[in-house]
Scaffold this motif. Structure first.
Motif, short mmCIF file in Angstrom:
data_model
loop_
_atom_site.label_atom_id
_atom_site.label_comp_id
_atom_site.label_asym_id
_atom_site.label_seq_id
_atom_site.Cartn_x
_atom_site.Cartn_y
_atom_site.Cartn_z
N HIS A 15 0.81 -1.39 0.16
CA HIS A 15 0.04 0.01 0.09
C HIS A 15 0.70 1.36 0.00
O HIS A 15 0.07 2.25 0.05
CB HIS A 15 -0.96 -0.11 1.29
CG HIS A 15 -1.91 -1.15 1.26
ND1 HIS A 15 -3.03 -1.26 0.53
CD2 HIS A 15 -1.96 -2.40 2.04
CE1 HIS A 15 -3.78 -2.23 0.66
NE2 HIS A 15 -2.76 -2.84 1.61
N LEU A 16 2.25 1.18 0.02
CA LEU A 16 2.82 2.50 -0.02
C LEU A 16 3.78 2.44 -1.13
O LEU A 16 4.07 1.69 -1.80
CB LEU A 16 4.11 2.18 1.26
CG LEU A 16 3.50 1.80 2.57
CD1 LEU A 16 4.60 1.89 3.58
CD2 LEU A 16 2.40 3.06 2.93
N THR A 17 3.84 3.76 -1.69
CA THR A 17 4.60 4.06 -2.95
C THR A 17 6.00 4.57 -2.52
O THR A 17 6.55 4.49 -1.38
CB THR A 17 4.08 5.37 -3.41
OG1 THR A 17 4.36 6.65 -2.68
CG2 THR A 17 2.61 5.16 -3.54
N ASP A 18 6.83 4.48 -3.46
CA ASP A 18 8.23 4.74 -3.30
C ASP A 18 8.43 6.25 -2.60
O ASP A 18 9.32 6.19 -1.43
CB ASP A 18 9.06 4.99 -4.49
CG ASP A 18 9.17 3.67 -5.25
OD1 ASP A 18 9.39 2.46 -4.36
OD2 ASP A 18 9.48 3.64 -6.34
N ARG A 19 7.66 7.27 -2.93
CA ARG A 19 7.54 8.33 -2.00
C ARG A 19 7.22 8.20 -0.76
O ARG A 19 7.67 8.93 0.45
CB ARG A 19 6.95 9.50 -2.72
CG ARG A 19 6.79 10.97 -2.04
CD ARG A 19 6.40 11.98 -3.01
NE ARG A 19 5.03 11.63 -3.34
CZ ARG A 19 4.42 12.25 -4.62
NH1 ARG A 19 5.08 13.40 -5.09
NH2 ARG A 19 3.11 12.08 -4.85
N ASP A 20 6.48 7.45 -0.22
CA ASP A 20 5.95 7.22 0.91
C ASP A 20 6.96 6.54 1.74
O ASP A 20 7.37 6.93 2.89
CB ASP A 20 4.84 5.91 1.14
CG ASP A 20 3.41 6.83 0.55
OD1 ASP A 20 3.15 7.68 0.37
OD2 ASP A 20 2.69 5.60 0.06
N ARG A 22 9.99 7.03 1.18
CA ARG A 22 11.07 8.26 1.45
C ARG A 22 10.59 9.04 2.60
O ARG A 22 11.73 9.70 3.27
CB ARG A 22 11.28 9.05 0.14
CG ARG A 22 11.89 8.19 -0.89
CD ARG A 22 12.73 9.38 -2.17
NE ARG A 22 11.56 10.07 -2.51
CZ ARG A 22 10.92 9.86 -3.59
NH1 ARG A 22 11.07 8.83 -4.26
NH2 ARG A 22 9.95 10.92 -4.20
N GLU A 42 10.25 16.28 0.12
CA GLU A 42 9.69 15.34 -0.86
C GLU A 42 8.79 15.84 -1.54
O GLU A 42 8.27 15.13 -2.68
CB GLU A 42 9.03 14.04 -0.12
CG GLU A 42 10.28 13.33 0.84
CD GLU A 42 11.50 12.82 -0.07
OE1 GLU A 42 10.95 12.44 -1.16
OE2 GLU A 42 12.45 12.49 0.49
N ARG A 52 13.46 14.90 -11.17
CA ARG A 52 12.08 14.64 -10.48
C ARG A 52 11.15 15.69 -10.81
O ARG A 52 11.39 16.91 -10.50
CB ARG A 52 12.29 14.57 -8.86
CG ARG A 52 12.89 13.24 -8.37
CD ARG A 52 13.55 13.45 -7.06
NE ARG A 52 12.31 13.92 -6.00
CZ ARG A 52 12.52 14.11 -4.59
NH1 ARG A 52 14.10 14.10 -4.26
NH2 ARG A 52 11.62 14.24 -4.08
N VAL A 68 -1.00 12.53 1.83
CA VAL A 68 -0.14 11.56 1.83
C VAL A 68 0.20 11.42 3.49
O VAL A 68 0.08 10.24 3.90
CB VAL A 68 1.08 11.75 1.36
CG1 VAL A 68 2.27 10.85 1.73
CG2 VAL A 68 0.92 11.72 -0.20
N ARG A 71 -2.89 9.68 4.93
CA ARG A 71 -2.77 8.36 4.83
C ARG A 71 -1.83 7.64 5.54
O ARG A 71 -2.34 6.45 5.94
CB ARG A 71 -2.78 8.18 3.16
CG ARG A 71 -2.62 6.79 2.69
CD ARG A 71 -2.73 6.78 0.93
NE ARG A 71 -1.62 7.40 0.52
CZ ARG A 71 -0.57 7.14 0.48
NH1 ARG A 71 -0.14 6.12 0.54
NH2 ARG A 71 0.30 7.84 -0.26
#
Length: 285
Positions: A15-20, A22, A42, A52, A68, A71
């Motif tokens: 449920h977590l993205t790469d940014r999450d 980070r 971020e 980015r 974010v 969440r």
């Protein structure tokens, strides 16, 4: 709360993205961050030299940051610190965040590590200083993006700590706020940074400076860095305080003033940046 099993951690990762991740790593590195700092680190605004994508406006970046964070809070991997960040320039409505126990376990599991850290509600002084250190790091990241240099290392406490032996055989530990290595195509710069909030008397500043000098005299850092010893940079909240630190160090006959810089945040960035950075050096003793 029942500890998460490895399976549940693995399920959470879905449920977590790469940014999450980070964001979680930023919180682990700096221990505490407020919403604005997480946005700066971020969710940057404007085109980014590293490729980015940046956000068109501050308002858009802030909205997504909050979305974010809420969440991640619902997933139980981050938690609000039990006090709001106040004070001039920071806004009484800023929320401070830290890793929750589940977030720490998740990061440790990804690295194959065991153990657990105990989290407590930080005191006001610790919170203010920790956030000030993180603000300096965020500003350095922004300068690196704008000026086109790299941050090879940026260690906050306790990763920045250095243990060494003194001549009498005892062990001491130096605890810089930040240990930083920056580089461009032509040069590499090493620095220890101390964020001074004018809450300590000058004798405390001199004691910490004396510990830095003892570490220099031990040769421990130089042995690991091909003879190089980092610049020691005291970052003061205003020029008057910087001048007081500079004078105190210069007048202390036990200290080698050539090791130290004392200045405010903006000119200190030129000291910490690579020597071939577009901005000239400033703020040295």
């Amino acid at each position: 709360m029942t500890p998460r099993t490895p399976y549940k951690i693995g399920d959470l990762l879905l449920h977590l993205t790469d940014r999450d991740l980070r964001v979680l790593e930023d919180l682990e590195q700096f221990r505490l961050l407020d919403t604005r700092l997480i946005q700066r680190l971020e969710f940057p605004v404007g085109p980014q030299p590293d490729g980015r994508p940046g956000f068109a406006t501050q308002a858009t970046a802030t909205r997504l940051t909050l979305r974010v964070l809420h969440r991640l809070e619902e997933h139980g991997v981050i938690a609000r610190v039990g006090r709001r960040v106040g004070g001039k320039g920071h806004g009484s409505g800023q929320t401070a965040w830290q890793l929750a126990a589940a977030g720490e376990r998740l990061l440790r599991a990804r690295r194959g590590e065991t153990g657990r850290r105990r989290y407590v509600d930080p005191g006001a002084g610790f919170l203010a200083h920790t956030l000030e250190v993180a603000r300096y790091a965020a500003t350095l990241h922004e300068k690196a993006r704008s000026d086109g240099f790299e941050i090879l290392e940026l260690q906050a406490e306790p990763a920045s700590w250095r243990s060494f032996q003194v001549a009498q055989g005892g062990a001491l530990t130096l605890k810089p706020d930040l240990a930083i290595v920056t580089a461009d195509a032509e040069s590499e710069t090493h620095s220890f940074v101390e964020i001074d909030r004018d809450t300590e008397h000058l004798p405390a500043v001199l004691r910490k400076s004396g510990l830095y000098q003892r570490y220099w005299e031990s040769g421990t850092e130089q042995a690991n860095q091909d003879g190089l010893f980092p610049a020691i940079v005291w970052v003061a909240p205003d020029q008057q305080r910087a001048d007081k630190i500079r004078c105190a160090i210069t007048e202390d006959r036990a200290l080698d003033a050539r090791l130290f810089h004392a200045t405010t945040a903006e000119p200190s960035l030129s000291v910490v940046a690579p020597y071939t950075s577009p901005n000239p050096k400033g703020g040295s003793l």
